[in-house]
Design a protein around this motif. Structure first.
Motif, PDB file in Angstrom:
ATOM      1  N   ALA A  10       0.824  -1.213   0.000  1.00  0.00           N
ATOM      2  CA  ALA A  10       0.000   0.000   0.000  1.00  0.00           C
ATOM      3  C   ALA A  10       0.854   1.258   0.000  1.00  0.00           C
ATOM      4  CB  ALA A  10      -0.940  -0.020   1.204  1.00  0.00           C
ATOM      5  N   ASP A  24       0.922   5.463  -2.090  1.00  0.00           N
ATOM      6  CA  ASP A  24       0.479   6.558  -1.229  1.00  0.00           C
ATOM      7  C   ASP A  24       0.435   7.906  -1.936  1.00  0.00           C
ATOM      8  OD1 ASP A  24      -0.115   5.091   0.980  1.00  0.00           O
ATOM      9  OD2 ASP A  24       1.787   5.454   2.013  1.00  0.00           O
ATOM     10  N   THR A  44      -5.794   3.582  -3.250  1.00  0.00           N
ATOM     11  CA  THR A  44      -4.824   2.608  -2.722  1.00  0.00           C
ATOM     12  C   THR A  44      -5.442   1.230  -2.587  1.00  0.00           C
ATOM     13  OG1 THR A  44      -3.599   4.324  -1.532  1.00  0.00           O
ATOM     14  CG2 THR A  44      -3.340   2.063  -0.761  1.00  0.00           C
TER      15      THR A  44
END
Length: 376
Positions: free
Chosen positions: A7, A11, A28
């Motif tokens: 993840a 960002d 995301t």
């Protein structure tokens, strides 16, 4: 909630969607689910969404998923709209941080087509030019060939996106252009370019350098040589690498020329013997053994990346072409190849891919190849 290291890659990506009531899922979340699904074997939008639904409990441990798993149409729309340059740089950032090498990092630049994804390019289909760290088996970036064009236009665009400090970039004859050599040097790297008949003036100059050195019996010439023999699959091959440093007579528009390289190959298969000679130009004053390794390593992109993409990920069969979706999916596949190649275990990439789909704990091990701290 324990965040997945994957993840963090996404960002800073700008969301291409407008802020409306219909925007139900975080960018995301969409990209993380899609990437995990492709690692685990999904090859269509429907399969990606179904994987997400099947593994919803797994993803809820790391992602909010306030509105559940996105639909196939949502995955397709987001991938079609997402800016491919930013997406490629996001993946390339963590892969570059994972690169390790003794000495210069060899990076091969080469193109690959997805034959069924029709586009108005020179090949008639989606073609992506990638930068492949040959010894680390990582894709550092990619650029799709624009409609109405070919790989020659895409290569400089790709080079401008890369941090080439401490790298030696190998490109085949199509990319043997003064502009590419200049970009590589400006970005802190060295070049090793194949010289063929598409650059007749340069080719003639390189051959004169080699011919003059041979006539002088290499007396007074900065020269190094290396040879290797290989026997495999009924093939006998002998390779001879000759490096001539500080060559004279190379056209002055080529920047920082330090060496001319000749690679001679003699191959015998089934009693038939063939001999070929190949020439290269480089800004690096390396040894013959180094150049021999880099030249051979360049073609590792075919077996280490392109073959895997077609045979394991069936990229050649992909028809995805809406907006930027084809290019963005191509980047996810290349990231998946890198992650699976570095994943623990002795199995093949197809076996690791199946295991990642079956075993959530193993998928987490695959994702650990992404550094916990992404260098930005």
């Amino acid at each position: 909630m324990t965040p997945l290291p994957l993840a963090a890659v996404f960002d800073d990506l700008p969301d291409p969607r407008r802020d409306t009531r219909n925007k139900l899922h975080r960018l995301t979340d969409i990209l993380t689910i899609a990437t995990c699904a492709i690692i685990a074997g999904a090859e269509s939008w429907e399969a990606i969404a179904e994987y997400g639904r099947t593994k919803a409990d797994f993803f809820r441990r790391s992602l909010p998923l306030d509105n559940g798993i996105p639909s196939p149409d949502t995955f397709e729309r987001v991938f079609a709209k997402l800016a491919p340059g930013a997406f490629s740089r996001a993946f390339g950032r963590w892969m570059a941080s994972a690169c390790e090498a003794t000495g210069l990092i060899p990076i091969a630049v080469d193109g690959k087509s997805a034959r069924r994804a029709k586009r108005d390019t020179a090949t008639g289909c989606l073609t992506v030019v990638s930068a492949w760290a040959t010894e680390n088996r990582l894709t550092l970036g990619q650029v799709a060939v624009p409609d109405g064009s070919n790989e020659i236009r895409a290569i400089p665009e790709l080079l401008r996106t890369l941090d080439l400090a401490g790298a030696i970039v190998t490109i085949d004859a199509a990319g043997c252009q003064v502009a590419n050599a200049e970009i590589i040097r400006r970005r802190g790297g060295h070049y090793l370019l194949a010289v063929k008949d598409n650059q007749p003036t340069l080719r003639a100059a390189v051959e004169r350098v080699v011919g003059a050195a041979c006539e002088a019996d290499f007396i007074g010439v900065a020269m190094d040589g290396d040879e290797a023999t290989e026997d495999a699959h009924g093939r006998h091959e002998e390779r001879y690498v000759t490096v001539i440093g500080d060559p004279e007579g190379i056209p002055t528009d080529w920047p920082d020329v330090a060496a001319v390289v000749e690679v001679d190959r003699e191959r015998e298969v089934g009693g038939k013997r063939t001999a070929t000679a190949h020439y290269y130009l480089s800004s690096y004053a390396g040894t013959a053994a180094e150049f021999g390794r880099w030249v051979r390593g360049h073609w590792g992109i075919e077996n280490g990346l392109h073959w895997v993409l077609d045979v394991v990920f069936r990229e050649d069969d992909s028809r995805v072409r809406a907006g930027h979706a084809g290019e963005n999916l191509a980047m996810v596949r290349r990231a998946a190849v890198a992650l699976l190649s570095r994943a623990p275990g002795k199995g093949t990439i197809p076996t690791k891919r199946l295991k990642a789909g079956w075993d959530d704990n193993y998928l987490l091990q695959v994702l650990q190849a992404i550094p916990a701290i992404i260098v930005r």
